[in-house]
Design an enzyme around this catalytic site. Structure first.
Site, short mmCIF file in Angstrom:
data_model
loop_
_atom_site.label_atom_id
_atom_site.label_comp_id
_atom_site.label_asym_id
_atom_site.label_seq_id
_atom_site.Cartn_x
_atom_site.Cartn_y
_atom_site.Cartn_z
CG MET A 82 -2.01 -1.21 1.38
SD MET A 82 -2.84 -1.21 2.78
CE MET A 82 -3.57 0.15 3.04
CG HIS A 83 0.15 3.38 2.41
ND1 HIS A 83 -0.94 3.91 2.69
CD2 HIS A 83 0.43 2.43 3.64
CE1 HIS A 83 -1.65 3.15 3.62
NE2 HIS A 83 -0.70 2.18 3.94
CG ASP A 240 -0.57 -5.28 1.05
OD1 ASP A 240 -0.96 -4.63 1.65
OD2 ASP A 240 0.87 -5.50 1.47
#
Ligand SMILES: Nc1ncnc2c1ncn2[C@@H]1O[C@H](COP(=O)(O)OP(=O)(O)O)[C@@H](O)[C@H]1O
Ligand SMILES: O=C(CO)[C@@H](O)[C@H](O)COP(=O)(O)O
Length: 504
Positions: A82-83, A240
């Protein structure tokens, strides 16, 4: 003819691709590692093209080694770390290495966001603007690399870059969009208020899609490159942890997900968007349409173990190292480990805290240190579970996923520290399976995710808490909780020392 879907799990250390049939059988799996670059304290970067190469190697192996027929691969979907910030120029070329979720260089930007917007930011996003999230990274680039920011035309997250290279199409799903902290959770649109406050053009943000939405077919170039067919459809996919929750059957608030990947996650299903943990825990859109989840993240869970192995047991395999902990005792003969080796996110949002072994004694052997690492990671998870229990949550089952779920010993430690039954999955590819399920639902093989779960998700082993161990761990956790306040000042000074001396 065996029709299948591919679930692509783009992690931090590797990409794993699983081929799954309509019956939920995993018929083949391939993977490939890629490097992580940490050029300065707090930096964590990857080359987005490494993700594309690694995913392609895995897909080529599925076709050549595992004999999957390209025309039988009906759909592909993605689970992504992520991110991470990927910036593209006007020709959709990558402008700089991706800044990952564990890159914590943007403390200044985090503080500026809170100074400008304060609680209004948390009201809109249900999150704090932590260093790990995308917006502070984007503002770091704006401030420190203005020439790159000026050229940036599109922002993508890791799995969305991979999809872009396979299809030529730009998109982001809602579960990854909440992780940017630029999405208005109530309105389910990019937040104009946040974008305008920080001078970010909305055109930088890709179109929003649901995790089960069709995002286009494999394009000619990628078909040629990988051997896939242009008839294969791609689907939105998800963060995820959202995919991990789907693949682990976390479909009610009494099941808790415990994921030990590079990071560690304790995750709870949230049926609506009303809950707001004021950013102490993260709050995200789910990959399941109209559902949400909350979670706390231990930045270095599996990473702490990998660091230990690389540093002290480089020639041994993971299983040997982990199983050596059985030679130690509950509480590692009086040794504790705090896994803050790259800073921490929850429950202590502190980029400059660092890890410790506490209580080192002349009697300790290497297996005690291994045991302390395994236990310390789960004590950190226990801190997160405490946050939920303090709000009245009660959990009947913890589903354990991620690389850490390969160890039965580690799962028993979880059952004892959580004082809750822990189950493992028959197929421990949680996020990859979740991604495959999104493709299966997107293709119309199932009415919804819940129908797909009945066919795809099966539990395997059950670990019950052992009362004697539960008591010992309860006492040890009380001691463990003193480590953060006691070591904060010392470790902050050590990080400052390193920065001043520019060493790694
Ligand atoms: N045999 C094993 N037993 C326990 N833990 C393991 C084993 N092998 C790997 N791990 C842990 O799993 C982690 C990787 O998990 P994974 O879910 O594959 O990560 P990611 O998706 O972040 O790339 C490693 O950091 C390591 O700590
Ligand atoms: O930052 C987070 C969640 O907020 C991490 O969970 C990343 O999504 C990376 O996951 P792994 O590679 O450890 O699975």
């Amino acid at each position: 003819m065996t029709e299948c879907v591919l679930g692509v799990d783009l992690g931090t250390s590797a990409v794993k691709v699983s081929a799954v049939t309509k019956k939920g059988e995993i018929i083949a799996q391939e993977g490939m590692d890629f490097p992580l670059s940490q050029p300065q304290p707090g930096y964590a970067e990857q080359d987005p093209e490494d993700w594309v190469s690694a995913a392609t190697v895995a897909i080529v192996r599925l076709i050549l080694r595992d004999q999957l027929k390209p025309e039988e691969i009906k759909g592909i979907s993605y689970s992504g770390q992520m991110h991470g910030l990927v910036l593209l120029d006007k020709d959709n070329r990558v402008l700089r290495p991706a800044m990952l979720w564990n890159d914590t260089r943007s403390t200044k930007q985090r503080e500026e966001i809170m100074a400008k917007m304060g609680n209004r930011f948390i009201e809109i996003t249900h999150n704090q603007p932590l260093e790990g999230f995308t917006l502070p990274k984007l503002l770091w680039v704006k401030e420190n690399q203005p020439e790159i920011f000026a050229k940036a035309k599109t922002m993508l997250l890791p799995k969305d870059y991979l999809r872009f290279r396979m299809t030529g199409k730009l998109a982001i799903d809602y579960s990854d969009a909440t992780g940017t902290v630029m999405l208005d959770v109530e309105k389910q649109t990019w937040s104009r208020e946040i974008l305008e406050t920080f001078g970010i053009s909305e055109s930088l943000c890709p179109p929003l899609v649901r995790s089960i939405d069709n995002t286009g077919q494999i394009d000619d170039w990628y078909a040629e490159y990988s051997g896939l067919s242009t008839t294969t459809k791609t689907f939105g996919g998800g963060a995820d942890n959202a995919c991990g929750a789907v693949g682990a059957g976390i479909d009610s608030p009494t099941k808790l997900l415990s994921s030990i990947g590079t990071s560690g996650v304790i995750l709870k299903y949230e049926p609506n968007r009303k809950t707001n943990y004021q950013g102490v825990l993260q709050y995200e859109d789910h990959a399941i349409p109209d559902a949400f989840y909350s979670m706390g993240v231990t930045l270095a869970a599996g990473f702490s173990l990998s660091w230990f192995k690389k540093t002290f047991a480089a020639d041994e395999d993971f299983t040997t190292v982990v199983e050596s902990a059985a030679k130690s005792t509950v509480g590692a003969n009086g040794l504790l480990f705090a896994p803050y080796i790259v800073g921490e996110r929850a429950p202590y949002a502190d980029a400059d805290i660092r890890g410790s072994f506490i209580g080192v004694d002349g009697i300790h052997q290497r297996h005690d240190f291994v045991r302390a690492v395994l236990e310390g990671i789960i004590f950190s998870f226990r801190d997160l579970m405490d946050k939920y229990e303090a709000k009245g949550s009660h959990f009947e089952t913890v589903v354990s996923i991620g690389g850490g779920a390969k160890s039965r010993l580690w799962q028993q430690i979880q059952a004892d520290i959580f004082n809750t039954r822990v189950v493992s999955l028959k197929n421990e590819q949680g996020p990859g399976l979740g991604a495959a399920m999104l493709a299966a639902v997107g293709l119309g093989w199932f009415k919804d995710i819940s129908e797909c779960t009945k066919v795809f998700v099966h539990f395997k082993d059950v670990f019950l808490p052992q009362p004697g161990n539960v008591e010992k761990y309860r006492r040890l956790h009380e001691i463990y909780k003193q480590i953060y306040p006691s070591t904060k000042q010392i470790t902050h000074e050590l990080v400052a020392y390193r920065r001043e001396n520019q060493d790694r």
